[in-house]
Design an enzyme around this catalytic site. Structure first.
Site, PDB file in Angstrom:
ATOM      1  N   LYS A   1       0.963  -1.277  -0.036  1.00 17.31           N
ATOM      2  CA  LYS A   1      -0.032   0.071   0.163  1.00 17.31           C
ATOM      3  C   LYS A   1       0.460   1.514  -0.198  1.00 17.31           C
ATOM      4  O   LYS A   1       1.739   1.357   0.344  1.00 17.31           O
ATOM      5  CB  LYS A   1      -0.879  -0.175   1.033  1.00 17.31           C
ATOM      6  CG  LYS A   1      -1.866   1.067   1.961  1.00 17.31           C
ATOM      7  CD  LYS A   1      -2.178   1.457   2.872  1.00 17.31           C
ATOM      8  CE  LYS A   1      -2.950   2.370   3.026  1.00 17.31           C
ATOM      9  NZ  LYS A   1      -3.617   2.798   4.322  1.00 17.31           N
TER      10      LYS A   1
ATOM     11  N   GLY B   1      -8.741   8.344   9.700  1.00 13.90           N
ATOM     12  CA  GLY B   1      -9.359   8.458  11.072  1.00 13.90           C
ATOM     13  C   GLY B   1     -10.844   9.058  11.442  1.00 13.90           C
ATOM     14  O   GLY B   1     -11.119   9.268  12.577  1.00 13.90           O
TER      15      GLY B   1
ATOM     16  N   ALA C   1      -9.516   4.492   4.172  1.00 15.72           N
ATOM     17  CA  ALA C   1      -9.636   5.470   5.108  1.00 15.72           C
ATOM     18  C   ALA C   1     -11.245   6.094   5.197  1.00 15.72           C
ATOM     19  O   ALA C   1     -11.868   6.085   4.056  1.00 15.72           O
ATOM     20  CB  ALA C   1      -9.231   6.739   4.787  1.00 15.72           C
TER      21      ALA C   1
ATOM     22  N   THR D   1      -9.260   2.439  11.719  1.00 17.12           N
ATOM     23  CA  THR D   1      -9.808   2.864  13.372  1.00 17.12           C
ATOM     24  C   THR D   1     -11.244   2.676  13.952  1.00 17.12           C
ATOM     25  O   THR D   1     -11.045   2.347  15.101  1.00 17.12           O
ATOM     26  CB  THR D   1      -9.611   4.847  13.172  1.00 17.12           C
ATOM     27  OG1 THR D   1      -8.609   4.575  11.893  1.00 17.12           O
ATOM     28  CG2 THR D   1     -10.307   5.197  14.129  1.00 17.12           C
TER      29      THR D   1
END
Lengths: 255, 355
Positions: free
Chosen positions: A95, A156, A182, A205
């Site tokens: 990644k 996040g 994300a 997260t």
């Protein structure tokens, strides 16, 4: 339900998991195993090979580990980190995460384009984390990417699929796999991503900071699968008005 | 350079500080100017909940640990609050490379992967060449080597980065210009603007991590916190690729230091930290072993960087255990004990943040 290959590799569980932010590695291990997670990303900056400290790699039993170049600020640094990762982890899936803004953690597309070329030339299969821009996406693909990883919203934030309209353009125009990475904060976000035709979801997260990461990973896996099945089944379009079940068009066609 | 703006910012802050301010604590993002209102707010519990929530989102259940390593206490400055000041008649030392290896081995065996090298300020005795070699040795033991030393220029930092330097800590100590002159009566550190510019020299040289801070107790703490916020705001906007931390150290007793410092209570300091963290949720807060066990325990989750098992005298881990410290530490737990505590709170004590 295997219908998607990434760089020639069949992956059944299309929920990819990040390994940062967990309170301890035992919970992370349990989450990976109980939800049959096949693809996990590991930031090389967090992988330890010290004798005294716990090594995150001892807690990961997954089909594919994807190196994450987190911490890189240029294409050259990403290559350097990827090479260390390959030595440590023995994988060529990377990644590419290049960030030059520590406040919003937005990916630097221009450096990522360069990194796609550099890493591909060095034998890596790249998964570029990117802002969903069509021109940049084309350049990444020209430079060796067979998969793109546009952000759903900033890292996040758990804000969900805020880049939906831009990703839709990528899905329409690019003949590559799209993994949303994300910002995906809950399973329903993940299902939405998959219903639209994306090929996988990566989250960290939302799982690692939940009260029960093991249950949450399962919830995400089911949601991703539900979204994929719904996409394959063909989701009927939304309508503004009710439509009779025996419409006029049926009568017209009868004689 | 921030030093070119400092006069104007100080004037604005001194004028604004006299007014009443209000901010809606529910709003998603705060601007630098909200620091005035946040410091006036009584909603500490509310602020704390938001900060803890933000930290979980951005850093997860992780606390990054590091250990300081003092390699020299030679100093040509007269900072009146410091145990290493030039006028203090203490035994001066500079560790040789074998001693440094011994100290580093001790830390390495405790699991430390990030070391902060500290020196007094004496470019004659502790030159850049020496620092280069210390960092080179450090990189053989640790994944991350940071430096808290005297002001260097851009070329010097570049040279140290070539040895493996990753981070620079540079406290302005105080943003109060007049008081700064009184507190630093002689020595190169007495140049306020040079001190302020050092951070940017390090950034321009290519350092990855910057840790700034003031020393609470030297001047009006509210003014200091506001200035710290404006300084961080400037750095984040000008150099957004840097990983920033802020330390919130309070004055602690030191050898032969008699100084009537401003008292800052635990509650006040926590208020400053929370206000700061609401403005800059992605910036690490660093709490060292200067603070006592209870205070540090309370801040696990708010602070995302913490030192542990620290010794603040030269060679203090293995060689010269009983000599004069730069300042006294209050959290006496060993690294292992602190790691156990962090784990007991459900946090992962991370030793590695960079390869």
């Amino acid at each position: 339900m295997v219908d998607i290959k990434f760089y020639g590799e069949e992956i059944e569980n299309l929920f990819f998991m990040g390994t940062g932010k967990f309170g301890n590695f035992d919970i992370m291990k349990k989450a990976i195993e109980e939800a049959n997670i096949e693809v996990v990303t590991v930031a090389v900056r967090r992988a330890s090979y010290s004798e005294t400290n716990e090594n995150i790699l001892d807690y990961i039993n997954a089909k594919k580990i994807m190196i994450n170049t987190s911490g890189a600020r240029s294409a050259e640094e990403a290559l350097f980190i990827a090479k260390i990762g390959r030595e440590l982890i023995n994988t060529n899936w990377v990644k590419i995460e290049i960030i030059n803004d520590t406040k919003y953690l937005m990916p630097d597309n221009q450096e990522t384009i360069k990194a796609c070329k550099l890493l591909t030339e060095n034998g890596f299969n790249v998964f570029p984390y990117m802002y969903p821009d069509l021109y940049d996406a084309r350049r990444m693909v020209e430079n060796g990417a067979e998969v793109l990883m546009p952000l759903g919203s900033p890292i996040g934030t758990n804000k969900g699929f805020k880049t939906k309209e831009l990703v839709k353009i990528l899905l329409n125009e690019m003949d590559v796999k799209i993994v949303i990475d994300a910002g995906i904060g809950k399973p329903s976000h993940a299902a939405e991503v998959m219903e639209m035709g994306c090929h996988a979801v990566l989250a960290n997260t939302a799982v690692s900071i939940s009260d029960n990461p093991v249950k949450m990973v399962k919830a995400f896996s089911y949601a991703v699968m539900a979204g994929r099945l719904a996409y394959l089944a063909g989701i009927p379009e939304e309508k503004d008005f009710a439509e009779a079940s025996s419409p006029l068009f049926g009568c017209i066609g009868r004689d | 350079m921030f030093s070119e703006l400092i006069g104007e910012i100080i004037r604005m802050v001194k004028s604004e500080i006299k007014r009443k301010h209000y901010v809606n604590l529910n709003k998603e993002f705060f601007m630098a100017r909200d620091i005035f209102a946040l410091l006036e707010s009584n909603e500490l519990s509310f602020m704390a909940k938001r900060v803890l929530k933000n930290n979980k989102k951005f850093f997860g259940n992780v606390v990054f640990l590091y250990a300081p390593l003092y390699v020299s206490n030679y100093c040509v400055n007269g900072c009146i609050y410091c145990g290493f000041k030039n006028s203090n008649l203490i035994k001066r030392r500079k560790l040789n490379y074998d001693e440094i290896r011994k100290e580093m081995l001790y830390l390495k065996k405790s699991g430390v992967e990030h070391v902060l090298i500290l020196t007094g300020e004496d470019p004659e005795n502790v030159g850049v060449e020496y620092l280069y070699n210390v960092i080179k040795i450090g990189k053989m033991f640790f994944k991350e080597v940071s430096l808290e030393s005297y002001s260097l220029n851009e070329d010097d930092y570049k040279y140290l980065i070539s040895a493996g330097l990753t981070g620079v800590t540079m406290y302005q100590e105080t943003y109060c210009i007049e008081e700064y002159a009184e507190l630093h009566p002689f020595g190169p550190k007495s140049d306020y603007k040079k001190r302020l510019n050092t951070i940017e020299h390090a950034i321009k040289a290519g350092v990855r991590e910057i840790n700034i801070g003031v020393l609470y107790g030297l001047c009006d703490p509210v003014f200091e916190t506001i200035m710290l916020a404006y300084h961080m705001d400037y750095l984040l906007k000008t150099y957004p690729w840097i990983e920033y931390s802020v330390s919130f150290p309070r004055m602690k007793p030191a050898y032969n230091v008699k100084f009537d410092f401003e008292q800052v209570s635990d509650k006040e300091l926590i208020h400053y930290i929370l206000a700061f963290k609401l403005l800059f949720p992605r910036v690490h807060v660093n709490i060292s072993t200067r603070e006592n066990e209870n205070f540090r325990n309370a801040l696990v989750g708010v602070a995302t960087k913490m030192s542990a098992g620290s010794s603040t005298n030269v060679g203090g881990y293995t060689i010269y255990k009983d000599e004069v410290k730069q300042f006294s530490t209050e959290d006496k737990r060993t690294i292992e004990e602190f790691i156990r505590y962090v784990k007991s709170r459900g946090y992962n004590p991370a030793m590695v943040n960079w390869v």
